[in-house]
Scaffold this motif. Structure first.
Motif, mmCIF file in Angstrom:
data_model
loop_
_atom_site.group_PDB
_atom_site.id
_atom_site.type_symbol
_atom_site.label_atom_id
_atom_site.label_comp_id
_atom_site.label_asym_id
_atom_site.label_seq_id
_atom_site.Cartn_x
_atom_site.Cartn_y
_atom_site.Cartn_z
ATOM 1 N N GLU A 1 8.452 -3.764 -1.771
ATOM 2 C CA GLU A 1 7.000 -3.588 -1.737
ATOM 3 C C GLU A 1 6.557 -2.531 -2.756
ATOM 4 O O GLU A 1 5.586 -2.736 -3.489
ATOM 5 N N LYS A 2 7.305 -1.443 -2.827
ATOM 6 C CA LYS A 2 6.968 -0.346 -3.743
ATOM 7 C C LYS A 2 7.059 -0.765 -5.212
ATOM 8 O O LYS A 2 6.319 -0.265 -6.056
ATOM 9 N N THR A 3 7.952 -1.704 -5.509
ATOM 10 C CA THR A 3 8.132 -2.155 -6.892
ATOM 11 C C THR A 3 7.368 -3.458 -7.174
ATOM 12 O O THR A 3 7.685 -4.180 -8.126
ATOM 13 N N ASP A 4 6.363 -3.738 -6.350
ATOM 14 C CA ASP A 4 5.466 -4.888 -6.559
ATOM 15 C C ASP A 4 6.196 -6.224 -6.641
ATOM 16 O O ASP A 4 5.850 -7.082 -7.452
ATOM 17 N N ARG A 5 7.187 -6.420 -5.776
ATOM 18 C CA ARG A 5 7.932 -7.691 -5.768
ATOM 19 C C ARG A 5 7.287 -8.745 -4.853
ATOM 20 O O ARG A 5 7.765 -9.855 -4.778
ATOM 21 N N PHE A 6 6.198 -8.346 -4.159
ATOM 22 C CA PHE A 6 5.492 -9.284 -3.295
ATOM 23 C C PHE A 6 4.099 -9.560 -3.832
ATOM 24 O O PHE A 6 3.400 -8.651 -4.276
ATOM 25 N N ALA A 7 3.699 -10.824 -3.760
ATOM 26 C CA ALA A 7 2.308 -11.177 -4.049
ATOM 27 C C ALA A 7 1.453 -10.805 -2.842
ATOM 28 O O ALA A 7 0.334 -10.311 -2.981
ATOM 29 N N VAL A 8 2.009 -11.042 -1.652
ATOM 30 C CA VAL A 8 1.344 -10.725 -0.387
ATOM 31 C C VAL A 8 2.415 -10.240 0.580
ATOM 32 O O VAL A 8 3.516 -10.793 0.620
ATOM 33 N N SER A 9 2.091 -9.200 1.346
ATOM 34 C CA SER A 9 2.989 -8.739 2.405
ATOM 35 C C SER A 9 2.146 -8.300 3.594
ATOM 36 O O SER A 9 0.988 -7.913 3.439
ATOM 37 N N TRP A 10 2.749 -8.386 4.791
ATOM 38 C CA TRP A 10 2.045 -8.012 6.004
ATOM 39 C C TRP A 10 3.061 -7.759 7.112
ATOM 40 O O TRP A 10 4.230 -8.079 6.979
ATOM 41 N N GLY A 11 2.575 -7.182 8.190
ATOM 42 C CA GLY A 11 3.403 -6.949 9.360
ATOM 43 C C GLY A 11 2.852 -7.696 10.556
ATOM 44 O O GLY A 11 1.637 -7.826 10.701
ATOM 45 N N ALA A 12 3.746 -8.209 11.399
ATOM 46 C CA ALA A 12 3.339 -8.878 12.640
ATOM 47 C C ALA A 12 4.545 -8.947 13.567
ATOM 48 O O ALA A 12 5.672 -9.154 13.108
ATOM 49 N N HIS A 13 4.284 -8.764 14.860
ATOM 50 C CA HIS A 13 5.331 -8.902 15.889
ATOM 51 C C HIS A 13 6.540 -8.005 15.611
ATOM 52 O O HIS A 13 7.682 -8.397 15.849
ATOM 53 N N GLY A 14 6.302 -6.810 15.064
ATOM 54 C CA GLY A 14 7.385 -5.864 14.809
ATOM 55 C C GLY A 14 8.217 -6.166 13.574
ATOM 56 O O GLY A 14 9.236 -5.518 13.340
#
Length: 192
Positions: A67-80
């Motif tokens: 995430e820190k190195t911008d390897r995701f277009a979209v990221s999120w958290g759900a259900h732990g």
């Protein structure tokens, strides 16, 4: 004159037990061998051998580094857990491909920010069917499952182009409906 190529992101969403992974696998088999459609392999902070969705499992620390190195277009958290859509999907859409990803209703605004050409396919099923499928997983009692399902909405809210597929019946019927919806995306977005 040939129409301009325009890619599209399709975010497949729906509650646990609706059969998103099963239907996406059905569609992936149908479209196998075509380079104009890409089925995304998500990155999740869950062991890759945990069953369910075919994904790349990473630790919390590995996910944070990606995430820190911008390897995701979209990221999120759900259900732990944490979920990521690889950044390469942006390039696939820019090259005119239809990109299909298992998304989340809670992350749709993030998807829309990254992929202006977004179609949402909402997979649903009746409460009884959802409860039976979740109960078969053995993680909650039927009563707990029914209480949770009755508290949640199965609808997608917001300014999105949404198609809904009811997966209460046969896999063949719902799988064919998903294939038809994806074929419709090819037509409406002039993907060649």
């Amino acid at each position: 004159m040939e129409p301009e190529r325009s890619g599209c992101m399709v975010a497949v969403v729906g509650p646990s037990g609706a059969g998103k992974d099963t239907l996406m696998a059905y569609a992936a088999r149908f479209f196998e061998g075509r380079d104009d459609i890409v089925f995304v392999r998500r990155i999740i902070t869950r062991d890759a051998a945990a069953g369910g969705e075919d994904h790349d499992g990473v630790s919390e620390a590995e996910f944070a580094a990606l995430e820190k190195t911008d390897r995701f277009a979209v990221s999120w958290g759900a259900h732990g857990l944490r979920y990521g859509i690889p950044v390469e999907t942006k390039q696939a859409v820019a090259k005119g491909r239809l990109v299909v990803a298992n998304g989340s209703r809670s992350a749709l605004a993030r998807f829309k920010d990254v992929y202006p050409s977004l179609v949402v396919i909402n997979i649903t099923a009746s409460l009884d069917v959802l409860a039976a499928r979740l109960e078969a997983r053995g993680r909650e009692t039927r009563e707990e499952i029914l209480r949770r399902l009755e508290r949640s909405s199965l609808a997608v809210t917001g300014d999105y182009q949404v198609m809904t597929i009811d997966n209460s019946g046969s896999l063949e019927d719902a799988g064919r409906a998903l294939v038809d919806a994806l074929n419709g995306c090819f037509t409406s977005h002039q993907i060649s």
